[in-house]
Write a protein that holds these residues in place. Structure first.
Motif, PDB file in Angstrom:
ATOM      1  N   GLN A 116       1.141  -0.985  -0.090  1.00 31.62           N
ATOM      2  CA  GLN A 116      -0.186  -0.067   0.464  1.00 31.62           C
ATOM      3  C   GLN A 116       0.927   1.706   0.098  1.00 31.62           C
ATOM      4  O   GLN A 116       0.606   2.265  -0.379  1.00 31.62           O
ATOM      5  CB  GLN A 116      -1.119   0.074   0.971  1.00 31.62           C
ATOM      6  N   GLU A 117       1.882   1.264   0.614  1.00 34.19           N
ATOM      7  CA  GLU A 117       3.273   2.687   1.029  1.00 34.19           C
ATOM      8  C   GLU A 117       3.608   2.603  -0.922  1.00 34.19           C
ATOM      9  O   GLU A 117       3.986   3.876  -1.157  1.00 34.19           O
ATOM     10  CB  GLU A 117       3.880   2.498   1.891  1.00 34.19           C
ATOM     11  N   VAL A 118       3.885   2.155  -1.214  1.00 30.21           N
ATOM     12  CA  VAL A 118       5.073   2.008  -2.448  1.00 30.21           C
ATOM     13  C   VAL A 118       4.136   1.663  -3.517  1.00 30.21           C
ATOM     14  O   VAL A 118       4.645   2.567  -4.827  1.00 30.21           O
ATOM     15  CB  VAL A 118       5.909   0.738  -2.295  1.00 30.21           C
ATOM     16  N   GLY A 119       2.537   1.294  -3.362  1.00 37.81           N
ATOM     17  CA  GLY A 119       1.986   0.999  -4.725  1.00 37.81           C
ATOM     18  C   GLY A 119       2.141   0.064  -5.289  1.00 37.81           C
ATOM     19  O   GLY A 119       2.475   0.067  -5.414  1.00 37.81           O
ATOM     20  N   ALA A 120       1.105  -0.326  -6.120  1.00 39.61           N
ATOM     21  CA  ALA A 120       1.625  -1.121  -6.619  1.00 39.61           C
ATOM     22  C   ALA A 120       1.723  -2.233  -7.683  1.00 39.61           C
ATOM     23  O   ALA A 120       2.548  -2.920  -8.146  1.00 39.61           O
ATOM     24  CB  ALA A 120      -0.548  -2.367  -7.148  1.00 39.61           C
ATOM     25  N   SER A 121       2.035  -1.028  -8.821  1.00 39.03           N
ATOM     26  CA  SER A 121       3.218  -1.003  -9.475  1.00 39.03           C
ATOM     27  C   SER A 121       4.288  -0.977  -9.194  1.00 39.03           C
ATOM     28  O   SER A 121       5.157  -1.884  -9.369  1.00 39.03           O
ATOM     29  CB  SER A 121       2.915   0.521 -11.076  1.00 39.03           C
ATOM     30  N   ARG A 122       5.411  -0.385  -8.807  1.00 34.83           N
ATOM     31  CA  ARG A 122       6.051  -0.322  -7.593  1.00 34.83           C
ATOM     32  C   ARG A 122       6.260  -1.948  -6.911  1.00 34.83           C
ATOM     33  O   ARG A 122       7.422  -2.125  -7.104  1.00 34.83           O
ATOM     34  CB  ARG A 122       6.530   0.921  -6.826  1.00 34.83           C
ATOM     35  N   PHE A 123       5.436  -1.715  -6.139  1.00 36.17           N
ATOM     36  CA  PHE A 123       5.361  -3.358  -5.911  1.00 36.17           C
ATOM     37  C   PHE A 123       5.456  -4.380  -6.643  1.00 36.17           C
ATOM     38  O   PHE A 123       6.394  -5.612  -6.529  1.00 36.17           O
ATOM     39  CB  PHE A 123       4.041  -3.884  -5.304  1.00 36.17           C
ATOM     40  N   SER A 124       4.907  -4.193  -7.798  1.00 34.77           N
ATOM     41  CA  SER A 124       5.114  -5.924  -8.715  1.00 34.77           C
ATOM     42  C   SER A 124       6.084  -5.643  -9.592  1.00 34.77           C
ATOM     43  O   SER A 124       6.729  -7.326  -9.824  1.00 34.77           O
ATOM     44  CB  SER A 124       4.155  -5.483  -9.762  1.00 34.77           C
ATOM     45  N   GLN A 125       6.951  -4.340  -9.692  1.00 39.43           N
ATOM     46  CA  GLN A 125       8.285  -4.093 -10.314  1.00 39.43           C
ATOM     47  C   GLN A 125       9.772  -4.315  -9.707  1.00 39.43           C
ATOM     48  O   GLN A 125      10.523  -4.719 -10.399  1.00 39.43           O
ATOM     49  CB  GLN A 125       8.113  -3.050 -10.989  1.00 39.43           C
ATOM     50  N   GLY A 126       9.105  -4.272  -8.196  1.00 35.83           N
ATOM     51  CA  GLY A 126      11.119  -4.556  -7.534  1.00 35.83           C
ATOM     52  C   GLY A 126      10.461  -5.935  -7.313  1.00 35.83           C
ATOM     53  O   GLY A 126       9.596  -7.100  -7.390  1.00 35.83           O
TER      54      GLY A 126
END
Length: 541
Positions: free
Chosen positions: A499-509
């Protein structure tokens, strides 16, 4: 880029190094024939001793695990009582009232050199995830910095960066003895990362540094014994003799950031007396080492990380003993890191600067000769504090602390009071999770919740939880800390991070891989010595 093995251009008889790292744009200027020849010579002379030194660490740890607490050594009492001093401190290292630290990223190097502080510690260790490309680019960046040729244009904004002047002294921190360099083999065995970092920086820069009135200066991390310091003294002496330099040309500062090392500070200074100029309170790693070294001692369990500050008795004793020891021997005593990051909110930033002022005042009043910051925005605040204590003089070597009562082992090992809270445990999980994700993605220095986190602070976060599980501690709300509770919280905090980093950043990380690694090492029956060791395997896959 595909990794392909390649033979180095230099061989001696049947001896050779094999470099398996992928080719980079920095190869032609870093992996030169002369540099690789020097690295091979160092490996011929010194690489085989490193596993023996690490084995001595393990043997000593087994004794402590069995109940024997660390203490000052009987066999070196004559060194502690002897009347001797270190060789000398070069003029450009006598005033180190504020130093900035950070990785060898090109923009970071420029910003650090422009921070208006006395020293920039260019870090190949705790704030760098040592991918092969970053190591070579970092060496190239430091070559350019030494030559006054470093510039950088940001590809996204077009902003141009260059060094305003070259008044800041450059000191390179090499990797600790425990960290290998997997991309270089000597006789088919992985070489110590420390030798690679030292060889490349020294070989390419010592002439230019000496020509400009400075010298090849190093920070040595993670020492655990004076025997390890003796190994470094031999490395330095060999390099000086090979290149026809006066003994003592190479200068180093050793970080006292392990619990075993605090009991042999005199001995470390003695072994390196020709080359050493200072010891440094590496406080975050020291707290981590306190946990790791005393892991089997249920009466030495630390509370929430946020409650473990330099005013705790065991840390205060550590700081004061380091100052007293250094100044008795003519060496500088450096303080620890202010990991805070300035805030854009004026009220929040005022609170940050107040905390930094309090911390640095405590260090300066104790007698430290300088301190560390992680962000240029803290430079003015830290300088103001130390200017107030040091004034026009270069340092506080005149503060001997001779009137202090002797600091005994019991003070250095004193238990730390404080609560263990669910909030603190969850925060530890989120910090360790986000840092681990960044590290295995190639970034070793990460701003998280207003602090600049590096490997040391992530180590505290995950080993605290391991310790609480190991000794069946209860949180302040009554919950028993178990592997099951940790796994439950890890799942919940992973969702919170998403939630803090966002779905896009999470999925790319690499958050899922990071969570898996964190679960593996935190629930292991035996404490994993360093997060960066299993992390390095993921980084180099």
């Amino acid at each position: 880029m595909q990794q392909t093995a390649r033979q180095t251009p230099h061989t001696t008889g049947s001896r050779s190094l094999t470099i398996t790292g992928p080719q980079t744009a920095a190869d032609d200027r870093v992996l030169t024939e002369g540099a690789v020849s020097f690295l091979q010579a160092l490996c011929d002379e010194f690489a085989a001793e490193v596993p023996q030194l690490l084995d001595k660490r393990r043997q000593r740890q087994q004794q402590i695990d069995a109940g024997q607490l660390p203490d000052f050594l009987d066999e070196t009492a004559n060194i502690r009582s002897g009347d001797w001093r270190i060789r000398n401190i070069p003029s450009d290292l006598q005033d180190r009232r504020v130093e900035i630290t950070g990785p060898v990223d090109r923009k970071m190097v420029i910003n650090a050199l422009n921070a208006g502080v006395k020293v920039f510690m260019a870090d190949f260790e705790d704030s760098l995830a040592p991918s092969w490309q970053k190591l070579l680019e970092g060496q190239l960046n430091l070559q350019d910095a030494v030559r006054g040729e470093i510039e950088y244009t940001a590809p996204d904004t077009g902003k141009h960066y260059q060094v305003n002047d070259d008044a800041t002294v450059l000191v390179a921190r090499v990797r600790g003895l425990h960290l290998p360099e997997n991309h270089v083999q000597h006789h088919g065995k992985t070489i110590p990362g420390a030798l690679f970092d030292f060889a490349m920086y020294f070989y390419h820069n010592y002439r230019q540094l000496l020509a400009k009135g400075s010298g090849p200066y190093f920070y040595i991390p993670k020492l655990e014994s004076h025997v390890e310091a003796r190994w470094w003294a031999k490395v330095f002496a060999y390099a000086e003799e090979r290149f026809c330099l006066q003994p003592g040309t190479i200068k180093c500062t050793c970080l006292i950031e392990t619990l075993p090392a605090v009991f042999v500070m005199d001995e470390i200074l003695y072994e390196l007396r020709s080359n050493i100029v200072a010891l440094n309170c590496g406080r975050w790693d020291y707290i981590f080492s306190y946990i790791k070294t005393l892991r089997n001692h249920p009466d030495r369990i630390l509370p929430d990380r946020q409650r473990v500050n330099m005013e705790q008795p065991f840390l205060s004793a550590y700081s004061r003993l380091l100052i007293k020891t250094c100044h008795k021997r003519g060496a500088l005593a450096m303080g620890g890191m202010a990991a805070f990051i300035p805030s854009k909110d004026p009220e929040a930033n005022a609170a940050v600067l107040e905390k930094v002022t309090h911390d640095k005042t405590l260090e300066a009043r104790n007698g430290h000769d300088g301190t560390w910051i992680a962000h240029p925005g803290l430079a003015a605040t830290a300088l103001a504090v130390f200017d107030g204590f040091i004034g026009q003089g270069p340092n506080q070597l005149h503060i001997t602390r001779d009137v202090d009562a002797p600091i005994l082992a019991a003070e250095l090992l004193a238990p730390c009071e404080g609560e263990r809270t669910e909030e603190g445990m969850r925060l530890n999980i989120r910090i360790a999770l986000q840092y681990t994700e960044a590290w295995i993605s190639g970034n070793g220095c990460v701003p998280i919740y207003g602090l600049m986190e590096d490997a040391a602070t992530a180590e505290i976060s995950r080993t605290s939880i391991w310790q609480w599980i190991r000794h069946q501690q209860h949180l302040s709300n009554g919950k028993l800390v178990t592997k099951a509770l940790f796994r439950e919280m890890l799942t919940e905090e992973l969702s919170k991070v998403k939630q803090e980093v966002g779905a896009s950043r999470f999925s790319q990380g690499q958050f899922i891989r990071a969570a898996s690694l964190l679960e593996e090492i935190t629930t292991a029956d035996e404490l994993v010595d360093f997060l960066t060791l299993p992390g390095y395997r993921l980084l180099t896959e």
